[in-house]
Design a protein around this motif. Sequence first.
Motif, PDB file in Angstrom:
ATOM      1  N   ARG A 144       0.874  -1.168   0.000  1.00 10.39           N
ATOM      2  CA  ARG A 144       0.000   0.000   0.000  1.00 10.39           C
ATOM      3  C   ARG A 144       0.915   1.223   0.000  1.00 10.39           C
ATOM      4  NH1 ARG A 144      -5.518  -0.695   3.233  1.00 10.39           N
ATOM      5  NH2 ARG A 144      -6.102  -2.709   2.397  1.00 10.39           N
ATOM      6  N   GLY A 145       1.200   1.726  -1.206  1.00  8.78           N
ATOM      7  CA  GLY A 145       2.166   2.815  -1.333  1.00  8.78           C
ATOM      8  C   GLY A 145       1.531   4.186  -1.257  1.00  8.78           C
ATOM      9  N   SER A 146       0.743   4.494  -2.268  1.00  6.64           N
ATOM     10  CA  SER A 146       0.113   5.829  -2.287  1.00  6.64           C
ATOM     11  C   SER A 146      -1.137   5.809  -3.160  1.00  6.64           C
ATOM     12  CB  SER A 146       1.095   6.878  -2.810  1.00  6.64           C
ATOM     13  OG  SER A 146       1.525   6.519  -4.105  1.00  6.64           O
ATOM     14  N   ILE A 147      -2.020   6.742  -2.883  1.00  3.29           N
ATOM     15  CA  ILE A 147      -3.275   6.855  -3.632  1.00  3.29           C
ATOM     16  C   ILE A 147      -3.029   7.646  -4.910  1.00  3.29           C
ATOM     17  CG2 ILE A 147      -5.567   7.975  -3.601  1.00  3.29           C
ATOM     18  CD1 ILE A 147      -5.488   5.478  -1.896  1.00  3.29           C
ATOM     19  N   ALA A 148      -3.588   7.156  -6.009  1.00  3.60           N
ATOM     20  CA  ALA A 148      -3.519   7.882  -7.283  1.00  3.60           C
ATOM     21  C   ALA A 148      -4.939   8.053  -7.812  1.00  3.60           C
ATOM     22  CB  ALA A 148      -2.674   7.107  -8.285  1.00  3.60           C
ATOM     23  N   ILE A 149      -5.138   9.130  -8.554  1.00  2.00           N
ATOM     24  CA  ILE A 149      -6.470   9.401  -9.103  1.00  2.00           C
ATOM     25  C   ILE A 149      -6.398   9.587 -10.610  1.00  2.00           C
ATOM     26  CG2 ILE A 149      -6.256  11.904  -8.642  1.00  2.00           C
ATOM     27  CD1 ILE A 149      -9.345  11.863  -8.163  1.00  2.00           C
ATOM     28  N   ASP A 150      -7.404   9.053 -11.293  1.00  2.00           N
ATOM     29  CA  ASP A 150      -7.592   9.348 -12.714  1.00  2.00           C
ATOM     30  C   ASP A 150      -8.608  10.489 -12.739  1.00  2.00           C
ATOM     31  OD1 ASP A 150      -8.142   9.517 -15.372  1.00  2.00           O
ATOM     32  OD2 ASP A 150      -8.736   7.411 -15.626  1.00  2.00           O
ATOM     33  N   ILE A 151      -8.108  11.709 -12.731  1.00  2.13           N
ATOM     34  CA  ILE A 151      -8.959  12.876 -12.520  1.00  2.13           C
ATOM     35  C   ILE A 151      -9.996  13.049 -13.642  1.00  2.13           C
ATOM     36  CG2 ILE A 151      -7.447  14.600 -13.654  1.00  2.13           C
ATOM     37  CD1 ILE A 151      -9.300  15.071 -10.287  1.00  2.13           C
ATOM     38  N   VAL A 204     -12.483  17.654  -1.517  1.00  2.00           N
ATOM     39  CA  VAL A 204     -13.108  17.687  -2.839  1.00  2.00           C
ATOM     40  C   VAL A 204     -13.958  18.955  -2.929  1.00  2.00           C
ATOM     41  CG1 VAL A 204     -14.627  16.487  -4.474  1.00  2.00           C
ATOM     42  CG2 VAL A 204     -13.189  15.158  -2.909  1.00  2.00           C
ATOM     43  N   VAL A 205     -13.698  19.765  -3.945  1.00  2.00           N
ATOM     44  CA  VAL A 205     -14.489  20.983  -4.162  1.00  2.00           C
ATOM     45  C   VAL A 205     -15.171  20.856  -5.526  1.00  2.00           C
ATOM     46  CG1 VAL A 205     -14.466  23.506  -4.215  1.00  2.00           C
ATOM     47  CG2 VAL A 205     -12.767  22.288  -2.853  1.00  2.00           C
ATOM     48  N   LYS A 206     -16.468  20.562  -5.454  1.00  2.00           N
ATOM     49  CA  LYS A 206     -17.224  20.275  -6.689  1.00  2.00           C
ATOM     50  C   LYS A 206     -17.254  21.489  -7.628  1.00  2.00           C
ATOM     51  CE  LYS A 206     -21.572  18.118  -8.112  1.00  2.00           C
ATOM     52  NZ  LYS A 206     -21.198  16.788  -8.507  1.00  2.00           N
ATOM     53  N   ASP A 207     -17.520  22.680  -7.079  1.00  2.00           N
ATOM     54  CA  ASP A 207     -17.633  23.886  -7.922  1.00  2.00           C
ATOM     55  C   ASP A 207     -16.365  24.143  -8.743  1.00  2.00           C
ATOM     56  OD1 ASP A 207     -19.825  24.040  -6.372  1.00  2.00           O
ATOM     57  OD2 ASP A 207     -19.154  25.746  -5.167  1.00  2.00           O
ATOM     58  N   ARG A 208     -15.232  23.929  -8.104  1.00  2.00           N
ATOM     59  CA  ARG A 208     -13.965  24.214  -8.791  1.00  2.00           C
ATOM     60  C   ARG A 208     -13.377  22.981  -9.472  1.00  2.00           C
ATOM     61  NH1 ARG A 208     -12.361  27.363  -3.960  1.00  2.00           N
ATOM     62  NH2 ARG A 208     -10.859  25.751  -3.492  1.00  2.00           N
ATOM     63  N   LYS A 209     -14.080  21.849  -9.365  1.00  2.00           N
ATOM     64  CA  LYS A 209     -13.606  20.583  -9.921  1.00  2.00           C
ATOM     65  C   LYS A 209     -12.192  20.276  -9.432  1.00  2.00           C
ATOM     66  CE  LYS A 209     -16.509  20.248 -13.946  1.00  2.00           C
ATOM     67  NZ  LYS A 209     -16.614  19.984 -15.365  1.00  2.00           N
ATOM     68  N   GLU A 210     -12.058  20.288  -8.118  1.00  2.00           N
ATOM     69  CA  GLU A 210     -10.747  20.029  -7.515  1.00  2.00           C
ATOM     70  C   GLU A 210     -10.822  18.836  -6.583  1.00  2.00           C
ATOM     71  OE1 GLU A 210      -8.842  24.519  -7.266  1.00  2.00           O
ATOM     72  OE2 GLU A 210      -9.239  23.418  -5.418  1.00  2.00           O
ATOM     73  N   TRP A 211      -9.797  18.026  -6.648  1.00  2.00           N
ATOM     74  CA  TRP A 211      -9.636  16.891  -5.734  1.00  2.00           C
ATOM     75  C   TRP A 211      -8.232  17.020  -5.172  1.00  2.00           C
ATOM     76  CZ3 TRP A 211      -6.300  12.856  -4.986  1.00  2.00           C
ATOM     77  CH2 TRP A 211      -6.751  11.769  -4.236  1.00  2.00           C
ATOM     78  N   GLN A 219       1.599  19.813   2.771  1.00  2.00           N
ATOM     79  CA  GLN A 219       1.038  20.506   1.613  1.00  2.00           C
ATOM     80  C   GLN A 219       0.039  19.573   0.931  1.00  2.00           C
ATOM     81  OE1 GLN A 219       4.959  20.830  -0.279  1.00  2.00           O
ATOM     82  NE2 GLN A 219       4.115  19.776  -2.041  1.00  2.00           N
ATOM     83  N   GLU A 220      -0.972  20.176   0.304  1.00  2.00           N
ATOM     84  CA  GLU A 220      -1.957  19.381  -0.414  1.00  2.00           C
ATOM     85  C   GLU A 220      -1.526  19.242  -1.864  1.00  2.00           C
ATOM     86  OE1 GLU A 220      -5.842  21.155   0.125  1.00  2.00           O
ATOM     87  OE2 GLU A 220      -6.343  19.473   1.420  1.00  2.00           O
ATOM     88  N   GLU A 221      -1.723  18.049  -2.396  1.00  2.00           N
ATOM     89  CA  GLU A 221      -1.475  17.834  -3.825  1.00  2.00           C
ATOM     90  C   GLU A 221      -2.840  17.988  -4.497  1.00  2.00           C
ATOM     91  OE1 GLU A 221       0.460  14.231  -6.352  1.00  2.00           O
ATOM     92  OE2 GLU A 221       0.999  14.363  -4.240  1.00  2.00           O
ATOM     93  N   VAL A 222      -2.960  18.972  -5.370  1.00  2.00           N
ATOM     94  CA  VAL A 222      -4.263  19.309  -5.950  1.00  2.00           C
ATOM     95  C   VAL A 222      -4.337  18.822  -7.407  1.00  2.00           C
ATOM     96  CG1 VAL A 222      -5.886  21.166  -6.451  1.00  2.00           C
ATOM     97  CG2 VAL A 222      -4.376  21.344  -4.466  1.00  2.00           C
ATOM     98  N   PHE A 223      -5.453  18.166  -7.721  1.00  2.00           N
ATOM     99  CA  PHE A 223      -5.716  17.721  -9.097  1.00  2.00           C
ATOM    100  C   PHE A 223      -6.964  18.441  -9.572  1.00  2.00           C
ATOM    101  CE2 PHE A 223      -3.348  14.477  -6.982  1.00  2.00           C
ATOM    102  CZ  PHE A 223      -2.542  13.917  -7.945  1.00  2.00           C
TER     103      PHE A 223
END
Length: 112
Positions: free
Chosen positions: A35-42, A62-69, A105-109
Motif C-alpha cells: 500500500r504505497g500511495s493513492i492515485a487518481i484518474d482525474i 473535494v471541491v465540486k464547484d472548482r472541480k478540484e480533488w 502541503q496538499e497535492e491538488v488535481f
Amino acid sequence: MPFFVMAKTVLKTIFRKPYTIKYPFGGLIERPKARGSIAIDIKECIFCGLCQRKCPTKALTVVKDRKEWAIDRLRCITCAACVESCPKKCLVMESRYSPPLVMRQEEVFKGA
Ligand code: SF4
Ligand code: SF4
C-alpha cells in the motif's frame, strides 16, 4: 536464563543486514501488493465527495464547484477506504510510495 536468550538473539542478528532501508536512498524495494500511495484518474472523477466523507483522517478535500480533488499525503494512512467507496473507480492504491515531504502541503488535481 534471559541473558542467554538475549545473547543468542544478538549473535543471530549481529551479522545480518538491517531490515530497514534508508528511504529514499538505499535502493527502495518495490513490492507489488504494497500500500504505497493513492492515485487518481482525474478525468473520471465526478467530484461527488464520497471519498472525502469516507476518509478517516480527513486527508482528502473535494471541491465540486472548482472541480478540484486534493490529498494531504502526510495525513493519508493508506487504508484504501476512498478507493473502495469511489463510484467511478477512479482511485487506485499504487505500490509506489509518494516522495518524502518536508512540510505539509496538499497535492491538488483539477478536472477539465
Ligand atoms: S469518490 Fe471518486 S468520483 Fe467521487 S470525488 Fe472521490 S474520486 Fe471523485
Ligand atoms: S487511503 Fe485512507 S487515509 Fe488515505 S486518502 Fe484514502 S481514505 Fe483517506
